[in-house]
Design a protein around this motif. Sequence first.
Motif, PDB file in Angstrom:
ATOM      1  N   LYS A  78       1.247  -0.973   0.280  1.00 20.41           N
ATOM      2  CA  LYS A  78      -0.169   0.064  -0.081  1.00 20.41           C
ATOM      3  C   LYS A  78       1.205   0.887  -0.112  1.00 20.41           C
ATOM      4  CE  LYS A  78      -3.898  -1.571   3.259  1.00 20.41           C
ATOM      5  NZ  LYS A  78      -4.112  -1.256   4.483  1.00 20.41           N
ATOM      6  N   PRO A  79       0.187   2.453  -0.430  1.00 18.14           N
ATOM      7  CA  PRO A  79       1.244   3.470  -0.673  1.00 18.14           C
ATOM      8  C   PRO A  79       1.209   4.048   0.969  1.00 18.14           C
ATOM      9  CG  PRO A  79      -1.207   3.728  -2.185  1.00 18.14           C
ATOM     10  CD  PRO A  79      -0.842   2.681  -1.131  1.00 18.14           C
ATOM     11  N   ASP A  80       2.341   4.722   1.433  1.00 13.18           N
ATOM     12  CA  ASP A  80       2.508   5.079   2.949  1.00 13.18           C
ATOM     13  C   ASP A  80       1.792   5.875   3.787  1.00 13.18           C
ATOM     14  OD1 ASP A  80       4.966   3.412   2.325  1.00 13.18           O
ATOM     15  OD2 ASP A  80       6.980   4.947   3.101  1.00 13.18           O
ATOM     16  N   LEU A  81       0.972   6.688   3.404  1.00 11.59           N
ATOM     17  CA  LEU A  81       0.104   7.346   3.001  1.00 11.59           C
ATOM     18  C   LEU A  81      -0.974   6.792   3.575  1.00 11.59           C
ATOM     19  CD1 LEU A  81      -0.872  10.395   4.133  1.00 11.59           C
ATOM     20  CD2 LEU A  81      -1.819  10.465   1.517  1.00 11.59           C
ATOM     21  N   GLU A  82      -1.611   5.590   2.619  1.00 10.13           N
ATOM     22  CA  GLU A  82      -2.550   4.850   3.455  1.00 10.13           C
ATOM     23  C   GLU A  82      -2.214   3.985   4.411  1.00 10.13           C
ATOM     24  OE1 GLU A  82      -5.764   1.049   1.556  1.00 10.13           O
ATOM     25  OE2 GLU A  82      -4.039   2.317  -0.114  1.00 10.13           O
ATOM     26  N   ILE A  83      -0.405   3.359   4.887  1.00 17.12           N
ATOM     27  CA  ILE A  83      -0.369   2.878   5.891  1.00 17.12           C
ATOM     28  C   ILE A  83      -0.841   3.341   7.128  1.00 17.12           C
ATOM     29  CG2 ILE A  83       1.035   2.329   7.154  1.00 17.12           C
ATOM     30  CD1 ILE A  83       1.846   0.645   4.080  1.00 17.12           C
ATOM     31  N   ALA A  84      -0.042   5.078   6.691  1.00 16.58           N
ATOM     32  CA  ALA A  84      -0.524   5.958   8.186  1.00 16.58           C
ATOM     33  C   ALA A  84      -1.791   6.128   7.986  1.00 16.58           C
ATOM     34  CB  ALA A  84       0.447   6.953   7.625  1.00 16.58           C
ATOM     35  N   VAL A  85      -2.058   6.475   7.792  1.00 16.38           N
ATOM     36  CA  VAL A  85      -4.012   7.106   8.021  1.00 16.38           C
ATOM     37  C   VAL A  85      -4.819   5.339   8.829  1.00 16.38           C
ATOM     38  CG1 VAL A  85      -5.987   7.520   6.769  1.00 16.38           C
ATOM     39  CG2 VAL A  85      -4.432   9.118   6.288  1.00 16.38           C
ATOM     40  N   HIS A 165     -10.669  13.620   7.164  1.00 14.04           N
ATOM     41  CA  HIS A 165      -9.352  14.447   7.539  1.00 14.04           C
ATOM     42  C   HIS A 165      -8.668  14.089   8.241  1.00 14.04           C
ATOM     43  CE1 HIS A 165      -8.238  16.928  11.643  1.00 14.04           C
ATOM     44  NE2 HIS A 165      -8.810  17.820  10.208  1.00 14.04           N
ATOM     45  N   VAL A 166      -8.251  13.042   8.643  1.00 17.21           N
ATOM     46  CA  VAL A 166      -7.296  12.576   8.958  1.00 17.21           C
ATOM     47  C   VAL A 166      -6.218  12.122   8.081  1.00 17.21           C
ATOM     48  CG1 VAL A 166      -5.438  10.238   9.906  1.00 17.21           C
ATOM     49  CG2 VAL A 166      -7.563  11.532  11.092  1.00 17.21           C
ATOM     50  N   GLU A 167      -6.938  11.494   6.696  1.00 19.09           N
ATOM     51  CA  GLU A 167      -5.860  11.273   5.651  1.00 19.09           C
ATOM     52  C   GLU A 167      -5.749  12.999   5.076  1.00 19.09           C
ATOM     53  OE1 GLU A 167      -6.735   9.520   0.601  1.00 19.09           O
ATOM     54  OE2 GLU A 167      -8.096   8.913   2.561  1.00 19.09           O
ATOM     55  N   THR A 168      -5.900  13.978   4.957  1.00 17.37           N
ATOM     56  CA  THR A 168      -5.472  15.090   4.249  1.00 17.37           C
ATOM     57  C   THR A 168      -5.021  15.664   5.286  1.00 17.37           C
ATOM     58  OG1 THR A 168      -8.294  15.989   3.538  1.00 17.37           O
ATOM     59  CG2 THR A 168      -6.448  17.368   4.435  1.00 17.37           C
ATOM     60  N   PHE A 169      -4.890  15.638   6.906  1.00 16.03           N
ATOM     61  CA  PHE A 169      -4.264  15.797   7.371  1.00 16.03           C
ATOM     62  C   PHE A 169      -2.437  15.980   7.503  1.00 16.03           C
ATOM     63  CE2 PHE A 169      -1.397  15.143  11.138  1.00 16.03           C
ATOM     64  CZ  PHE A 169      -1.115  16.413  11.833  1.00 16.03           C
ATOM     65  N   MET A 170      -2.741  14.423   7.284  1.00 19.82           N
ATOM     66  CA  MET A 170      -1.263  12.929   6.686  1.00 19.82           C
ATOM     67  C   MET A 170      -0.227  13.463   5.283  1.00 19.82           C
ATOM     68  SD  MET A 170      -0.346  11.476   9.519  1.00 19.82           S
ATOM     69  CE  MET A 170       0.338  10.544   8.848  1.00 19.82           C
ATOM     70  N   ASP A 171      -1.074  13.957   4.699  1.00 22.80           N
ATOM     71  CA  ASP A 171      -1.479  13.930   3.765  1.00 22.80           C
ATOM     72  C   ASP A 171       0.020  15.628   3.387  1.00 22.80           C
ATOM     73  OD1 ASP A 171      -0.310  14.079   0.721  1.00 22.80           O
ATOM     74  OD2 ASP A 171      -2.249  14.645   0.485  1.00 22.80           O
ATOM     75  N   PHE A 173       0.986  16.834   6.027  1.00 22.35           N
ATOM     76  CA  PHE A 173       2.061  16.719   6.808  1.00 22.35           C
ATOM     77  C   PHE A 173       2.872  16.012   6.662  1.00 22.35           C
ATOM     78  CE2 PHE A 173       4.481  15.125  10.657  1.00 22.35           C
ATOM     79  CZ  PHE A 173       4.275  16.109  11.117  1.00 22.35           C
ATOM     80  N   LEU A 174       3.205  15.129   5.827  1.00 22.00           N
ATOM     81  CA  LEU A 174       4.077  14.015   5.179  1.00 22.00           C
ATOM     82  C   LEU A 174       4.807  15.269   4.061  1.00 22.00           C
ATOM     83  CD1 LEU A 174       2.696  10.824   6.169  1.00 22.00           C
ATOM     84  CD2 LEU A 174       4.600  11.788   6.951  1.00 22.00           C
ATOM     85  N   THR A 175       4.248  15.528   3.472  1.00 23.86           N
ATOM     86  CA  THR A 175       4.342  16.540   2.043  1.00 23.86           C
ATOM     87  C   THR A 175       5.115  17.850   2.896  1.00 23.86           C
ATOM     88  OG1 THR A 175       2.677  17.327   1.668  1.00 23.86           O
ATOM     89  CG2 THR A 175       3.450  15.685   0.441  1.00 23.86           C
ATOM     90  N   SER A 176       5.378  18.432   4.014  1.00 25.35           N
ATOM     91  CA  SER A 176       5.597  19.884   4.480  1.00 25.35           C
ATOM     92  C   SER A 176       7.185  18.875   5.066  1.00 25.35           C
ATOM     93  CB  SER A 176       4.451  19.758   5.593  1.00 25.35           C
ATOM     94  OG  SER A 176       5.265  19.170   6.569  1.00 25.35           O
ATOM     95  N   ILE A 177       7.794  17.303   5.508  1.00 30.13           N
ATOM     96  CA  ILE A 177       8.757  16.808   5.995  1.00 30.13           C
ATOM     97  C   ILE A 177       9.093  16.894   4.518  1.00 30.13           C
ATOM     98  CG2 ILE A 177       9.922  14.658   7.890  1.00 30.13           C
ATOM     99  CD1 ILE A 177       7.416  17.131   8.958  1.00 30.13           C
ATOM    100  N   PRO A 178      10.476  17.213   4.658  1.00 31.17           N
ATOM    101  CA  PRO A 178      11.042  16.650   3.079  1.00 31.17           C
ATOM    102  C   PRO A 178      12.074  15.347   2.756  1.00 31.17           C
ATOM    103  CG  PRO A 178      12.778  19.271   4.306  1.00 31.17           C
ATOM    104  CD  PRO A 178      11.381  18.445   5.144  1.00 31.17           C
ATOM    105  N   ASN A 179      12.469  15.202   4.166  1.00 36.03           N
ATOM    106  CA  ASN A 179      12.448  13.605   3.660  1.00 36.03           C
ATOM    107  C   ASN A 179      11.487  12.268   3.083  1.00 36.03           C
ATOM    108  OD1 ASN A 179      15.437  14.727   4.394  1.00 36.03           O
ATOM    109  ND2 ASN A 179      15.698  13.411   6.399  1.00 36.03           N
ATOM    110  N   THR A 180      10.553  12.732   4.108  1.00 33.71           N
ATOM    111  CA  THR A 180       9.613  11.794   3.811  1.00 33.71           C
ATOM    112  C   THR A 180       8.388  12.517   2.759  1.00 33.71           C
ATOM    113  OG1 THR A 180       7.592  13.292   5.126  1.00 33.71           O
ATOM    114  CG2 THR A 180       8.871  11.622   6.363  1.00 33.71           C
ATOM    115  N   ALA A 181       8.956  13.572   1.660  1.00 34.05           N
ATOM    116  CA  ALA A 181       7.864  13.589   0.895  1.00 34.05           C
ATOM    117  C   ALA A 181       7.629  12.392  -0.411  1.00 34.05           C
ATOM    118  CB  ALA A 181       8.709  15.146   0.442  1.00 34.05           C
ATOM    119  N   ASN A 182       8.914  12.078  -0.447  1.00 35.79           N
ATOM    120  CA  ASN A 182       9.144  11.066  -1.464  1.00 35.79           C
ATOM    121  C   ASN A 182       8.599   9.727  -1.500  1.00 35.79           C
ATOM    122  OD1 ASN A 182      10.180  12.391  -3.378  1.00 35.79           O
ATOM    123  ND2 ASN A 182      12.385  12.079  -1.993  1.00 35.79           N
TER     124      ASN A 182
END
Length: 184
Positions: A78-85, A165-171, A173-182
């Motif tokens: 799964k995509p990392d975002l989906e796992i985190a959510v 809401h959780v998905e929007t936040f995590m998306d 947030f994660l794209t705002s952290i340089p090392n996690t954006a990819n």
Amino acid sequence: MISRRDVVTDSAIAVVAEQGVRGLTHRAVDALAELPVGSTSNVYRTRDALITGIMERIGELNSQQLERLTDTFRADTKPDLEIAVDFCMNWLTTDRNRFYTMIMLSLDPALPDEALTAKQKNMAKFEEFVIRLADVDAEVAHTMNSSVIGMMVTELIAGTADRAHVETFMDQFLTSIPNTANQA
């Protein structure tokens, strides 16, 4: 097979989630666990010992969950975002009692020293997990944990556990952290 100690401690977690920290008594745990009166007291002699047991059990369960989560990220299904959510949503729904109790006891200014130590170990494990997974330094991991926990507490307070809401936040947030954006 689950041990008597785990039955008592898991029931104590549920008591705090259902009745608040004030409702945490040996009798309340016995009643919820459907154990004979005095059973909780045989495992945890004092309320402080019971609170410490709760924090240790939460740390144990969280560690198991982080191990499974590491495996999930490595499986790459799964995509990392989906796992985190999914992880956040699990804590806001299925494992809500554990998350709620962890937060409530963590905010208690009278937390026994042993429980405080257990809480600190638990938080350190989360930060170590984020450091390894996101390849960030300790300061960024601390910020990430604090931000995600803050969002989840907000969801608890609102009583929503809204996946969108959780998905929007995590998306965001994660794209705002340089090392996690990819990775997202």
